[in-house]
Design an enzyme around this catalytic site. Structure first.
Site, PDB file in Angstrom:
ATOM      1  N   ASP A  60       0.882  -1.174   0.000  1.00  0.00           N
ATOM      2  CA  ASP A  60       0.000   0.000   0.000  1.00  0.00           C
ATOM      3  C   ASP A  60       0.919   1.223   0.000  1.00  0.00           C
ATOM      4  OD1 ASP A  60      -2.411   1.524   0.209  1.00  0.00           O
ATOM      5  OD2 ASP A  60      -1.992   1.834   2.320  1.00  0.00           O
ATOM      6  N   SER A  61       0.313   2.385  -0.184  1.00  0.00           N
ATOM      7  CA  SER A  61       1.104   3.612  -0.110  1.00  0.00           C
ATOM      8  C   SER A  61       1.546   3.901   1.330  1.00  0.00           C
ATOM      9  CB  SER A  61       0.280   4.789  -0.628  1.00  0.00           C
ATOM     10  OG  SER A  61      -0.888   4.936   0.163  1.00  0.00           O
ATOM     11  N   GLY A  93      -3.352   8.851  -4.129  1.00  0.00           N
ATOM     12  CA  GLY A  93      -4.669   9.192  -4.689  1.00  0.00           C
ATOM     13  C   GLY A  93      -4.748  10.526  -5.392  1.00  0.00           C
ATOM     14  N   CYS A 128      -4.127  -1.757  -2.111  1.00  0.00           N
ATOM     15  CA  CYS A 128      -4.199  -0.329  -2.429  1.00  0.00           C
ATOM     16  C   CYS A 128      -5.144  -0.165  -3.612  1.00  0.00           C
ATOM     17  CB  CYS A 128      -2.802   0.171  -2.797  1.00  0.00           C
ATOM     18  SG  CYS A 128      -2.792   1.854  -3.432  1.00  0.00           S
ATOM     19  N   THR A 148      -5.941   2.420  -5.251  1.00  0.00           N
ATOM     20  CA  THR A 148      -5.450   3.311  -6.303  1.00  0.00           C
ATOM     21  C   THR A 148      -4.492   2.563  -7.241  1.00  0.00           C
ATOM     22  OG1 THR A 148      -5.597   5.049  -4.631  1.00  0.00           O
ATOM     23  CG2 THR A 148      -4.530   5.621  -6.697  1.00  0.00           C
ATOM     24  N   CYS A 190     -10.879   2.665  -0.544  1.00  0.00           N
ATOM     25  CA  CYS A 190      -9.474   2.945  -0.242  1.00  0.00           C
ATOM     26  C   CYS A 190      -9.183   2.230   1.068  1.00  0.00           C
ATOM     27  CB  CYS A 190      -9.261   4.448  -0.089  1.00  0.00           C
ATOM     28  SG  CYS A 190      -7.676   4.888   0.674  1.00  0.00           S
ATOM     29  N   THR A 191      -8.089   1.491   1.112  1.00  0.00           N
ATOM     30  CA  THR A 191      -7.826   0.646   2.293  1.00  0.00           C
ATOM     31  C   THR A 191      -7.540   1.459   3.549  1.00  0.00           C
ATOM     32  OG1 THR A 191      -5.540   0.446   1.505  1.00  0.00           O
ATOM     33  CG2 THR A 191      -7.051  -1.389   1.035  1.00  0.00           C
ATOM     34  N   HIS A 192      -7.228   2.734   3.390  1.00  0.00           N
ATOM     35  CA  HIS A 192      -7.069   3.573   4.584  1.00  0.00           C
ATOM     36  C   HIS A 192      -8.394   3.789   5.324  1.00  0.00           C
ATOM     37  CE1 HIS A 192      -3.139   4.738   2.930  1.00  0.00           C
ATOM     38  NE2 HIS A 192      -2.876   5.398   4.050  1.00  0.00           N
TER      39      HIS A 192
HETATM   40  N1  DGL Z   1      -4.739   3.068   0.532  1.00  0.00           N
HETATM   41  C1  DGL Z   1      -4.642   3.336  -0.858  1.00  0.00           C
HETATM   42  C2  DGL Z   1      -5.889   3.008  -1.595  1.00  0.00           C
HETATM   43  O1  DGL Z   1      -6.489   2.012  -1.243  1.00  0.00           O
HETATM   44  C3  DGL Z   1      -3.900   4.587  -1.278  1.00  0.00           C
HETATM   45  C4  DGL Z   1      -4.324   5.871  -0.686  1.00  0.00           C
HETATM   46  C5  DGL Z   1      -3.413   7.017  -1.107  1.00  0.00           C
HETATM   47  O2  DGL Z   1      -2.200   6.900  -0.991  1.00  0.00           O
HETATM   48  O3  DGL Z   1      -3.947   8.048  -1.565  1.00  0.00           O
HETATM   49  O4  DGL Z   1      -6.300   3.649  -2.536  1.00  0.00           O
END
Ligand code: DGL
Length: 274
Positions: free
Chosen positions: A12-13, A45, A75, A77, A186-188
């Site tokens: 992931d990022s 993103g 991730c 994105t 988004c996984t965050h």
């Molecule tokens: N967690 C990531 C996702 O699922 C990336 C979020 C980001 O870096 O903007 O999209």
């Protein structure tokens, strides 16, 4: 011949992959997990998909040196970038989190009105609409890009009262559209679960793709040999804040991890086995 080990690489990022890590650890306790966090270049993103695709390719090339049995693209994105530009060749299965979210959303909605909240790049790509309609051709999909949430989380402000107001603002569109299921694309975002629960209310299913992702990973690795249950973090940015935040968010799962500082843009040379 012995079967390859349950060794999962994921990326992931930044901290978002922890939501997937938690499910992987719960459902596959003995998996050896190598988690790449590209915190030097977070957020993804706000970037063009071409650039995200390049970053994600570099990370996959790096992760392949660990000889995983599976790579989880944790991730959304990065999945959007590969969906638009093509997936890189890989000797191991790539498991994209977006595909898991689409299946989970299709299972969760009863009336075919699905909300998607994701990064701006993911929403622009249209990946969720397209894939949800492949499963549910009549679905009405309402998508919202939420650029403020990843920086908030990466700065360690996931408990801050501000998150509630920001999330509530993003979620008004789902109420207006009558959605009965909203996928956190988004996984965050599942790291802000209480804020989403407040904003969406009890009548709306909040869909976190991580559960189905881990189920799929478990099925793919069912015949593999046991791993040692270890976790290694590969971090491209500052190591200390990442480890501190990861430990705050994931507790004992993260606390015992080995940690390596890496530069994913470095050319991959030698396998880096422990
Ligand atoms: N967690 C990531 C996702 O699922 C990336 C979020 C980001 O870096 O903007 O999209």
């Amino acid at each position: 011949m012995t079967a390859p080990k349950r060794r999962i690489a994921m990326f992931d990022s930044g901290l978002g992959g922890l939501t997937v890590l938690a499910q992987l650890r719960r459902q596959i306790p003995d998996a050896e997990i190598i988690y790449a966090a590209d915190t030097a270049r977070v957020p993804y993103g706000d970037r063009p998909l071409e650039q995200v695709g390049e970053f994600a390719r570099d990370i996959i090339a790096h992760l392949l040196t660990y000889e995983p049995s599976l790579i989880v693209i944790a991730c959304g994105t990065s999945c959007s970038a590969f969906d638009a530009l093509g997936y890189p060749p890989s000797v191991v299965t790539l498991l994209p989190i977006v595909d898991c979210g689409v299946v989970a959303a299709a299972q969760a909605t009863k009336i075919g009105r699905v909300g998607v909240i994701a990064t701006a790049a993911t929403v622009r790509s249209g990946i969720f609409e397209r894939k949800i309609r492949e499963l549910l051709p009549q679905a009405r999909v309402t998508s919202v890009g939420a650029p403020k949430l990843v920086p908030l989380i990466e700065a360690g402000n996931w408990l801050q009262a501000d998150a509630d107001a920001v999330v509530a603002g993003y979620c008004t569109a789902f109420g207006e559209a009558g959605c009965d299921a909203v996928v956190l694309g988004c996984t965050h975002f599942p790291l802000l679960r209480p804020a989403f629960e407040n904003a969406l209310g009890p009548g709306v299913s909040m869909v976190d793709p991580a559960f189905i992702c881990a189920q799929r990973a478990a099925a793919l690795l069912a015949d593999n040999a046991s791993g040692d249950g270890s976790l290694t973090f590969l971090v491209s940015g500052e190591v200390e804040p990442f480890v501190r935040h990861a430990t705050d968010l994931a507790g004992p799962i993260a606390a015992s991890a080995r940690v390596r500082a890496v530069d994913f843009s470095d050319e991959v040379k030698q396998p880096e086995h422990r």
